[in-house]
Design a protein around this motif. Structure first.
Motif, PDB file in Angstrom:
ATOM      1  N   VAL A 197       0.843  -1.198   0.000  1.00 51.26           N
ATOM      2  CA  VAL A 197       0.000   0.000   0.000  1.00 51.26           C
ATOM      3  C   VAL A 197       0.882   1.254   0.000  1.00 51.26           C
ATOM      4  O   VAL A 197       0.595   2.233  -0.694  1.00 51.26           O
ATOM      5  CB  VAL A 197      -0.976  -0.005   1.196  1.00 51.26           C
ATOM      6  CG1 VAL A 197      -1.710   1.327   1.317  1.00 51.26           C
ATOM      7  CG2 VAL A 197      -1.990  -1.146   1.042  1.00 51.26           C
ATOM      8  N   ALA A 198       1.978   1.219   0.765  1.00 46.49           N
ATOM      9  CA  ALA A 198       2.895   2.367   0.800  1.00 46.49           C
ATOM     10  C   ALA A 198       3.479   2.629  -0.589  1.00 46.49           C
ATOM     11  O   ALA A 198       3.675   3.773  -0.998  1.00 46.49           O
ATOM     12  CB  ALA A 198       4.013   2.121   1.808  1.00 46.49           C
ATOM     13  N   ARG A 199       3.733   1.561  -1.343  1.00 41.94           N
ATOM     14  CA  ARG A 199       4.238   1.728  -2.722  1.00 41.94           C
ATOM     15  C   ARG A 199       3.183   2.398  -3.596  1.00 41.94           C
ATOM     16  O   ARG A 199       3.480   3.256  -4.406  1.00 41.94           O
ATOM     17  CB  ARG A 199       4.571   0.347  -3.296  1.00 41.94           C
ATOM     18  CG  ARG A 199       6.003   0.191  -3.762  1.00 41.94           C
ATOM     19  CD  ARG A 199       6.290  -1.103  -4.488  1.00 41.94           C
ATOM     20  NE  ARG A 199       5.275  -2.128  -4.451  1.00 41.94           N
ATOM     21  CZ  ARG A 199       5.278  -3.143  -3.583  1.00 41.94           C
ATOM     22  NH1 ARG A 199       6.206  -3.245  -2.666  1.00 41.94           N
ATOM     23  NH2 ARG A 199       4.332  -4.063  -3.646  1.00 41.94           N
ATOM     24  N   ASP A 200       1.920   2.004  -3.402  1.00 43.63           N
ATOM     25  CA  ASP A 200       0.834   2.503  -4.264  1.00 43.63           C
ATOM     26  C   ASP A 200       0.459   3.957  -3.995  1.00 43.63           C
ATOM     27  O   ASP A 200       0.162   4.704  -4.919  1.00 43.63           O
ATOM     28  CB  ASP A 200      -0.425   1.635  -4.098  1.00 43.63           C
ATOM     29  CG  ASP A 200      -0.273   0.270  -4.744  1.00 43.63           C
ATOM     30  OD1 ASP A 200       0.660   0.090  -5.543  1.00 43.63           O
ATOM     31  OD2 ASP A 200      -1.095  -0.622  -4.443  1.00 43.63           O
ATOM     32  N   VAL A 201       0.428   4.344  -2.713  1.00 40.47           N
ATOM     33  CA  VAL A 201      -0.180   5.653  -2.392  1.00 40.47           C
ATOM     34  C   VAL A 201       0.824   6.750  -2.034  1.00 40.47           C
ATOM     35  O   VAL A 201       0.423   7.881  -1.767  1.00 40.47           O
ATOM     36  CB  VAL A 201      -1.228   5.524  -1.250  1.00 40.47           C
ATOM     37  CG1 VAL A 201      -2.299   4.520  -1.602  1.00 40.47           C
ATOM     38  CG2 VAL A 201      -0.565   5.193   0.088  1.00 40.47           C
ATOM     39  N   THR A 202       2.119   6.448  -2.010  1.00 38.44           N
ATOM     40  CA  THR A 202       3.159   7.436  -1.679  1.00 38.44           C
ATOM     41  C   THR A 202       2.769   8.281  -0.460  1.00 38.44           C
ATOM     42  O   THR A 202       2.488   9.475  -0.576  1.00 38.44           O
ATOM     43  CB  THR A 202       3.447   8.377  -2.874  1.00 38.44           C
ATOM     44  OG1 THR A 202       3.380   7.624  -4.077  1.00 38.44           O
ATOM     45  CG2 THR A 202       4.827   9.003  -2.742  1.00 38.44           C
ATOM     46  N   PRO A 203       2.732   7.674   0.713  1.00 36.05           N
ATOM     47  CA  PRO A 203       2.281   8.411   1.904  1.00 36.05           C
ATOM     48  C   PRO A 203       3.255   9.504   2.310  1.00 36.05           C
ATOM     49  O   PRO A 203       4.451   9.430   2.019  1.00 36.05           O
ATOM     50  CB  PRO A 203       2.220   7.331   2.982  1.00 36.05           C
ATOM     51  CG  PRO A 203       3.197   6.283   2.531  1.00 36.05           C
ATOM     52  CD  PRO A 203       3.148   6.306   1.034  1.00 36.05           C
ATOM     53  N   LYS A 204       2.723  10.508   2.989  1.00 34.73           N
ATOM     54  CA  LYS A 204       3.572  11.552   3.560  1.00 34.73           C
ATOM     55  C   LYS A 204       4.071  11.116   4.939  1.00 34.73           C
ATOM     56  O   LYS A 204       5.135  11.525   5.395  1.00 34.73           O
ATOM     57  CB  LYS A 204       2.778  12.856   3.667  1.00 34.73           C
ATOM     58  CG  LYS A 204       3.592  14.025   4.190  1.00 34.73           C
ATOM     59  CD  LYS A 204       2.872  15.345   4.004  1.00 34.73           C
ATOM     60  CE  LYS A 204       3.661  16.475   4.652  1.00 34.73           C
ATOM     61  NZ  LYS A 204       3.036  17.781   4.468  1.00 34.73           N
ATOM     62  N   ALA A 205       3.266  10.293   5.629  1.00 36.49           N
ATOM     63  CA  ALA A 205       3.650   9.802   6.961  1.00 36.49           C
ATOM     64  C   ALA A 205       3.173   8.363   7.133  1.00 36.49           C
ATOM     65  O   ALA A 205       2.150   7.962   6.565  1.00 36.49           O
ATOM     66  CB  ALA A 205       3.046  10.690   8.049  1.00 36.49           C
ATOM     67  N   ILE A 206       3.936   7.601   7.920  1.00 39.21           N
ATOM     68  CA  ILE A 206       3.565   6.218   8.250  1.00 39.21           C
ATOM     69  C   ILE A 206       3.745   6.038   9.754  1.00 39.21           C
ATOM     70  O   ILE A 206       4.835   6.302  10.278  1.00 39.21           O
ATOM     71  CB  ILE A 206       4.462   5.198   7.505  1.00 39.21           C
ATOM     72  CG1 ILE A 206       4.357   5.375   5.988  1.00 39.21           C
ATOM     73  CG2 ILE A 206       4.107   3.772   7.908  1.00 39.21           C
ATOM     74  CD1 ILE A 206       5.364   4.538   5.192  1.00 39.21           C
ATOM     75  N   ALA A 207       2.684   5.623  10.443  1.00 34.91           N
ATOM     76  CA  ALA A 207       2.773   5.395  11.896  1.00 34.91           C
ATOM     77  C   ALA A 207       2.863   3.902  12.168  1.00 34.91           C
ATOM     78  O   ALA A 207       2.014   3.124  11.710  1.00 34.91           O
ATOM     79  CB  ALA A 207       1.549   5.989  12.595  1.00 34.91           C
ATOM     80  N   LEU A 208       3.898   3.493  12.901  1.00 34.70           N
ATOM     81  CA  LEU A 208       4.112   2.086  13.258  1.00 34.70           C
ATOM     82  C   LEU A 208       4.048   1.978  14.781  1.00 34.70           C
ATOM     83  O   LEU A 208       4.902   2.519  15.485  1.00 34.70           O
ATOM     84  CB  LEU A 208       5.475   1.610  12.758  1.00 34.70           C
ATOM     85  CG  LEU A 208       5.762   1.807  11.262  1.00 34.70           C
ATOM     86  CD1 LEU A 208       7.175   1.345  10.937  1.00 34.70           C
ATOM     87  CD2 LEU A 208       4.737   1.057  10.411  1.00 34.70           C
ATOM     88  N   LEU A 209       3.038   1.255  15.308  1.00 36.44           N
ATOM     89  CA  LEU A 209       2.787   1.272  16.750  1.00 36.44           C
ATOM     90  C   LEU A 209       3.421   0.109  17.489  1.00 36.44           C
ATOM     91  O   LEU A 209       4.001   0.274  18.551  1.00 36.44           O
ATOM     92  CB  LEU A 209       1.268   1.254  17.006  1.00 36.44           C
ATOM     93  CG  LEU A 209       0.412   2.214  16.172  1.00 36.44           C
ATOM     94  CD1 LEU A 209      -1.057   2.039  16.521  1.00 36.44           C
ATOM     95  CD2 LEU A 209       0.838   3.649  16.379  1.00 36.44           C
ATOM     96  N   ASN A 210       3.253  -1.119  16.968  1.00 36.23           N
ATOM     97  CA  ASN A 210       3.744  -2.302  17.683  1.00 36.23           C
ATOM     98  C   ASN A 210       3.661  -3.510  16.759  1.00 36.23           C
ATOM     99  O   ASN A 210       2.965  -3.475  15.748  1.00 36.23           O
ATOM    100  CB  ASN A 210       2.913  -2.579  18.957  1.00 36.23           C
ATOM    101  CG  ASN A 210       1.418  -2.609  18.655  1.00 36.23           C
ATOM    102  OD1 ASN A 210       0.926  -3.471  17.931  1.00 36.23           O
ATOM    103  ND2 ASN A 210       0.685  -1.636  19.191  1.00 36.23           N
TER     104      ASN A 210
END
Length: 415
Positions: free
Chosen positions: A126-139
């Motif tokens: 999904v990150a490849r497809d939508v070119t996010p500005k931010a990604i939150a990784l919790l656990n």
């Protein structure tokens, strides 16, 4: 946003057809009483235009949220916070694989922000497809043992998939697996959000050595992999920002885990220029998330609905419930969406429920009964929620259920 009427810039005829067909399929599914239709709608749309997800996201500033626990709530908190500076589209009901995400974005043609919960296995794609500005990784912790690979392999997929990403990665400094996964990214904001469940992080993800855990710190004695210095810190009822200012967290959602979710959400909001005070004040409006934490009346009794999908989630949930002798109903299923392997029940410390009258329902009530028997707890196996509420002593009832069991309960109580 001017120039973006009707979606991601001017959509191609094929993309428009895909969106229209997806919405039609979703409407048919809803009319047939099969839920929101978002997944089937997204599947139809993606079949007609495999690149649709990326096209729908081109006009959005996208945040992706991924984790084993807390994705849906954190997604909702970030969406509330970013709403301070523009319209937001989000997959707020937790349909978090590509089809559900596509469906959500197709409904957000005039949005400025996309706040998207993503299943851990699909994050890199999904990150490849939508070119996010931010990604939150919790656990990252064990979950759905029959479906998800071991946590170390998931961390490896994240690490490879996010390597060199242009997104700002907002990551939990207290979870070694998350730190290892995020360390391949050039721009990481570390948040000290805590980690109560540590059983998936005793060996070093980098070299396999034994992890040392003095106090709140952690490091590998063999390769030197260690906890990074956080720039945002959850401290009791406050979050400390990178300038050392303390902002009070006032939530209607219960428990320490949700304060951690709020701290991470404030760090994400700051990436988009929303100040912590504004972000945290907006989060106060959230009372329940997809039915979680709702208090409902059923057969003249008050029930609080709590979701716990895996050992880490059960541990957090036990810390939320009212003290004994509050009655507790536990419901466990093992359908496809839950994972069909119930051996995780043995990883949960059910002795924390000592002193509570316990009632057990759900497809796998006998598996749970065996576990509670071994833990020397007093419990009753019931056929239905109605039976539980009739037998339970007075007072509010705490109901803890895993994923499909929680949906079953919501249908029964009309929530």
């Amino acid at each position: 946003m001017s120039g973006h009427v009707g979606g991601a810039g001017p959509l191609s005829p094929r993309a428009k057809l895909a969106v229209t067909a997806g919405k039609a399929a979703a409407a048919v599914s809803r009319a047939a009483g099969r839920g929101s239709g978002s997944v089937i709608g997204g599947r139809v749309a993606l079949k007609l235009d495999p690149d649709l997800l990326g096209r729908l996201a081109t006009h959005l500033d996208v945040v992706l949220v991924s984790a084993t626990n807390g994705k849906t709530t954190t997604t909702r908190l970030i969406a509330e916070a970013l709403g301070a500076s523009g319209p937001v589209v989000s997959n707020a009901l937790g349909a978090n694989m590509p089809a559900g995400i596509t469906s959500a974005l197709a409904g957000g043609s005039d949005a400025k922000y996309g706040v998207i919960e993503v299943d851990e296995k699909y994050l890199a794609g999904v990150a490849r497809d939508v070119t996010p500005k931010a990604i939150a990784l919790l656990n990252l912790s064990r979950d759905q043992l029959d479906r998800a690979a071991e946590t170390r392999m998931l961390a490896e997929k994240w690490r490879e998939g996010l390597s060199g990403t242009k997104a700002v990665v907002i990551a939990n400094a207290d979870d070694p697996l998350v730190v290892w996964a995020a360390s391949s990214s050039p721009n990481v904001v570390w948040v000290a959000a805590g980690q109560e469940w540590k059983d998936d992080a005793w060996s070093c993800p980098a070299c396999g050595g034994v992890m040392q855990r003095p106090g709140d710190d952690w490091f590998c004695g063999e390769c030197g992999f260690r906890r990074p210095a956080p720039s945002w810190v959850l401290n009791g009822d406050y979050v400390l920002d990178p300038h050392g200012s303390a902002w009070p967290i006032h939530l209607q959602l219960p428990g320490r885990a949700n304060k951690a979710n709020a701290a991470t959400s404030a760090a994400v909001a700051a990436v988009f220029g929303v100040p912590p005070q504004v972000a945290l004040e907006r989060m106060y409006q959230v009372q329940a998330v997809a039915g979680r934490y709702d208090v409902v009346t059923f057969q003249g009794r008050e029930l609080r609905l709590l979701l716990a999908k895996n050992p880490a989630g059960w541990l957090e949930t036990f810390s939320l419930i009212d003290p004994p002798p509050t009655p507790v109903v536990l419901s466990v299923n093992a359908r496809g969406a839950d994972g069909t392997d119930t051996s995780w029940l043995w990883d949960v410390d059910y002795t924390r429920l000592a002193g509570h009258p316990i009632f057990v329902i759900g497809d796998r009530k006998l598996d749970l009964a065996v576990r509670l028997e071994v833990a020397n707890l007093n419990f009753r196996v019931c056929e239905s929620l109605e039976e539980c509420t009739q037998l339970a002593p007075p007072g509010r009832i705490e109901l803890i259920a895993n994923y499909t069991a929680f949906q079953d309960v919501r249908r029964v109580v009309g929530n």
